[in-house]
Design a protein around this motif. Structure first.
Motif, mmCIF file in Angstrom:
data_model
loop_
_atom_site.group_PDB
_atom_site.id
_atom_site.type_symbol
_atom_site.label_atom_id
_atom_site.label_comp_id
_atom_site.label_asym_id
_atom_site.label_seq_id
_atom_site.Cartn_x
_atom_site.Cartn_y
_atom_site.Cartn_z
ATOM 1 N N SER A 193 73.792 -10.127 35.136
ATOM 2 C CA SER A 193 72.966 -11.111 34.443
ATOM 3 C C SER A 193 73.356 -11.171 32.974
ATOM 4 O O SER A 193 73.709 -10.152 32.377
ATOM 5 N N ASP A 194 73.251 -12.390 32.399
ATOM 6 C CA ASP A 194 73.320 -12.498 30.949
ATOM 7 C C ASP A 194 72.134 -11.731 30.376
ATOM 8 O O ASP A 194 71.136 -11.505 31.065
ATOM 9 N N VAL A 195 72.247 -11.365 29.098
ATOM 10 C CA VAL A 195 71.148 -10.680 28.419
ATOM 11 C C VAL A 195 70.769 -11.499 27.193
ATOM 12 O O VAL A 195 71.642 -11.942 26.438
ATOM 13 N N LEU A 196 69.474 -11.709 26.995
ATOM 14 C CA LEU A 196 68.953 -12.419 25.842
ATOM 15 C C LEU A 196 68.370 -11.424 24.849
ATOM 16 O O LEU A 196 67.693 -10.474 25.256
ATOM 17 N N ALA A 197 68.638 -11.647 23.572
ATOM 18 C CA ALA A 197 68.097 -10.800 22.506
ATOM 19 C C ALA A 197 67.210 -11.660 21.628
ATOM 20 O O ALA A 197 67.688 -12.594 20.982
ATOM 21 N N GLU A 198 65.923 -11.368 21.618
ATOM 22 C CA GLU A 198 64.984 -12.072 20.744
ATOM 23 C C GLU A 198 64.707 -11.176 19.544
ATOM 24 O O GLU A 198 64.036 -10.142 19.665
#
Length: 154
Positions: free
Chosen positions: A113-118
């Motif tokens: 999976s792609d990973v999102l960083a908020e």
């Protein structure tokens, strides 16, 4: 661009330019992209709204350790880079800085999976800035890590 100069407007295009021109080549090899840049609060923002940025790290087998799990080193580099972009958003332009501290709490493994960083700025200071990043699996939007960091503003 010297640390004294700021573009007429710090926006998504300028943030993408910084991502491509300022960071080390190995960071660029992570396949990061900027999904969102938040410089000013929206009209309906809560009183505790903070500037920030959301970055995406595209999934790649090259970022995985044995078992197909995205390695912690890649996740930490994503969080660090996202926080730099968030601080630049809060600063409304480029300013040199260096990471002083980064504490990462891994919550669950992420694979395929792609990973999102908020990233959110907690405090933007003259000599030190502080932030927090939550990493999410893009596949199910569940948190995979929490990061607190401090940066010396140069």
């Amino acid at each position: 661009m010297s640390s004294e100069q700021k573009p007429a407007e710090f926006n998504l295009d300028e943030a993408k330019r910084v991502l491509g021109d300022v960071f080390a080549p190995w960071v660029q090899d992570l396949g990061l992209s900027i999904e969102k840049l938040e410089i000013s609060p929206p009209p309906d923002a809560a009183s505790d709204w903070q500037p920030g940025a959301t970055l995406r790290m595209a999934f790649s087998d090259r970022l995985c350790r044995a078992g197909g799990i995205v390695c912690g080193q890649a996740l930490m580099a994503l969080a660090d880079t996202a926080m730099v972009i968030a601080i630049l958003a809060a600063n409304r332009g480029f300013r040199p800085m260096t990471t002083v501290d980064q504490t990462t709490h891994f919550l669950k493994a992420v694979s395929s999976s792609d990973v999102l960083a908020e990233a959110r700025v907690v405090r933007l200071g003259r000599t030190m800035s502080f932030g927090r990043v939550t990493l999410f699996s893009a596949a199910d939007n569940r948190p995979v890590a929490m990061v607190a960091s401090a940066f010396a503003m140069l």
